[in-house]
Design a protein around this motif. Structure first.
Motif, PDB file in Angstrom:
ATOM      1  N   ARG A  49       0.870  -1.177   0.000  1.00 53.66           N
ATOM      2  CA  ARG A  49       0.000   0.000   0.000  1.00 53.66           C
ATOM      3  C   ARG A  49       0.902   1.221   0.000  1.00 53.66           C
ATOM      4  O   ARG A  49       1.596   1.484   0.976  1.00 53.66           O
ATOM      5  N   ALA A  68      -2.400   6.261 -13.222  1.00 54.34           N
ATOM      6  CA  ALA A  68      -2.539   5.710 -11.870  1.00 54.34           C
ATOM      7  C   ALA A  68      -2.829   4.217 -11.910  1.00 54.34           C
ATOM      8  O   ALA A  68      -2.238   3.431 -11.155  1.00 54.34           O
ATOM      9  N   ALA A  69      -3.730   3.796 -12.825  1.00 52.47           N
ATOM     10  CA  ALA A  69      -4.072   2.375 -12.924  1.00 52.47           C
ATOM     11  C   ALA A  69      -2.878   1.564 -13.409  1.00 52.47           C
ATOM     12  O   ALA A  69      -2.604   0.467 -12.914  1.00 52.47           O
ATOM     13  N   GLU A  72      -0.269   1.194 -10.632  1.00 53.24           N
ATOM     14  CA  GLU A  72      -0.710   0.225  -9.632  1.00 53.24           C
ATOM     15  C   GLU A  72      -0.535  -1.201 -10.147  1.00 53.24           C
ATOM     16  O   GLU A  72      -0.088  -2.091  -9.423  1.00 53.24           O
ATOM     17  N   GLN A  73      -0.871  -1.409 -11.423  1.00 49.28           N
ATOM     18  CA  GLN A  73      -0.743  -2.745 -12.001  1.00 49.28           C
ATOM     19  C   GLN A  73       0.725  -3.160 -12.098  1.00 49.28           C
ATOM     20  O   GLN A  73       1.082  -4.296 -11.801  1.00 49.28           O
ATOM     21  N   ASN A  76       2.067  -4.044  -8.803  1.00 44.98           N
ATOM     22  CA  ASN A  76       1.294  -5.105  -8.143  1.00 44.98           C
ATOM     23  C   ASN A  76       0.923  -4.681  -6.728  1.00 44.98           C
ATOM     24  O   ASN A  76       1.054  -5.444  -5.763  1.00 44.98           O
ATOM     25  N   ALA A  77       0.498  -3.428  -6.604  1.00 43.28           N
ATOM     26  CA  ALA A  77       0.220  -2.858  -5.289  1.00 43.28           C
ATOM     27  C   ALA A  77      -1.061  -2.048  -5.339  1.00 43.28           C
ATOM     28  O   ALA A  77      -1.626  -1.804  -6.386  1.00 43.28           O
ATOM     29  N   SER A  78      -1.463  -1.606  -4.152  1.00 42.52           N
ATOM     30  CA  SER A  78      -2.614  -0.729  -4.041  1.00 42.52           C
ATOM     31  C   SER A  78      -2.114   0.681  -3.783  1.00 42.52           C
ATOM     32  O   SER A  78      -1.605   0.972  -2.699  1.00 42.52           O
ATOM     33  N   LEU A  79      -2.252   1.544  -4.783  1.00 42.61           N
ATOM     34  CA  LEU A  79      -1.886   2.940  -4.587  1.00 42.61           C
ATOM     35  C   LEU A  79      -3.003   3.620  -3.802  1.00 42.61           C
ATOM     36  O   LEU A  79      -4.157   3.621  -4.221  1.00 42.61           O
TER      37      LEU A  79
END
Length: 335
Positions: A49, A68-69, A72-73, A76-79
């Protein structure tokens, strides 16, 4: 036959061979656990995160959303995106260590401000991933370091090293006090633990700042943090010594070195640590010390009370348990 075996076992229990055998097994297990804990925490850091601030209306643009997407991809995390109306508000969030970077998107141009001082390992991952994602979505990207590390510490590891020194020397000092000055009264043991903690902390500051020039440390604050860390570490050993006797090094080493140092966030930032370690580390002396020292060195004026409360709690509780147990033993011995 059974009587002979029983006598041999009784002789073995009374001999020095039993504790020596136990020690062999403990050292062997500790070697594996030591290597395993550090490898688990640091060998393959993975973001879980990562808080990032977004300025203005960039999240409403097609390319802003795609960037942003894609980031995140790729990570391999949650921004964890927080949208700020102005760059100054976003910069304040960096100073308060709420976010690890700032994204500003204007049309087809974007600027990604990372903060190496917030976490060198996180900044490195963001710096490597962001340009590739920007090319994929058609953004012209500029990456800038908003809070760079000090020149003498380009990898951001010096704070981890000085904390490690304070932790290890802190409880090694207590071991030596017990071995060479065991006749000291309990309160005298605490006083001498405080004395070597104060002098040892000053020696660390002198070596790292004044002699090597690797870090510019704010003397009063860094000295106090290191001294409190050494004292807490020493008293943790003293507490375990009065609780479990000669095997006190086992829980002390496990708590402070096997668990505390890998989870401290000093070598690998908390967003990249396995989730349990990232949570636990903040409540142990090494993590609290790194946290306080990191803020003192790079984010002066934004110091928080939490790490000092953690260090103080460990020092206070350990000292209280040590005093109560030792005084109780003294009364029992005198009766």
């Amino acid at each position: 036959m059974r009587d002979r075996t029983g006598r041999r076992w009784a002789d073995f229990r009374e001999s020095p061979f039993l504790p020596a055998t136990v020690l062999v097994l403990i050292v062997a297990a500790a070697a594996g656990l030591f290597a395993g804990s550090y490898t688990y925490a640091m060998a393959d850091p993975t973001p879980h995160r990562v808080p990032v601030a977004v300025v203005g209306i960039s999240h409403q643009t097609v390319r802003g959303k795609a960037f942003a997407a894609g980031l995140e991809q790729r990570l391999n995390a949650s921004l964890a995106l927080s949208f700020e109306p102005t760059f100054e508000r976003a910069r304040q969030a960096v100073e308060e260590q709420q976010v690890f970077g700032i994204v500003v998107v204007r049309g087809d141009d974007a600027t990604f401000y990372v903060s190496s001082a917030s976490g060198a390992s996180v900044a490195q991952l963001l710096t490597e991933a962001a340009p590739k994602v920007a090319r994929q979505v058609g953004l012209r990207l500029t990456v800038r370091d908003l809070k760079p590390l000090q020149r003498g510490d380009p990898r951001g590891l010096a704070l981890f090293y000085i904390t490690l020194a304070a932790v290890v020397i802190g409880f090694v000092g207590a071991v030596q006090l017990n071995a060479n000055a065991g006749e000291l009264a309990p309160w005298e043991r605490i006083a001498f633990t405080g004395a070597y903690a104060a002098l040892g902390a000053l020696a660390i500051v002198a070596a790292v700042d004044w002699v090597l020039g690797a870090l510019r440390l704010p003397l009063p604050e860094s000295w106090f943090i290191l001294a409190l860390t050494m004292f807490a570490s020493g008293m943790v050993f003293s507490m375990f010594r009065t609780l479990v006797g000669r095997w006190a090094m086992v829980p002390t080493w496990g708590l402070m070195v096997l668990l505390g140092n890998p989870s401290s966030g000093g070598a690998v930032s908390w967003p990249l640590l396995p989730s349990p370690l990232g949570v636990i580390g903040r409540w142990l002396p090494p993590g609290a010390s790194v946290n306080a020292q990191h803020t003192a060195v790079y984010f002066g004026g934004h110091q928080r009370a939490a790490p000092f409360l953690v260090l103080g709690a460990w020092a206070l509780v350990s000292s209280a348990v040590f005093l109560i147990r030792e005084n109780k033993k003294g009364r029992q011995g005198g009766s």
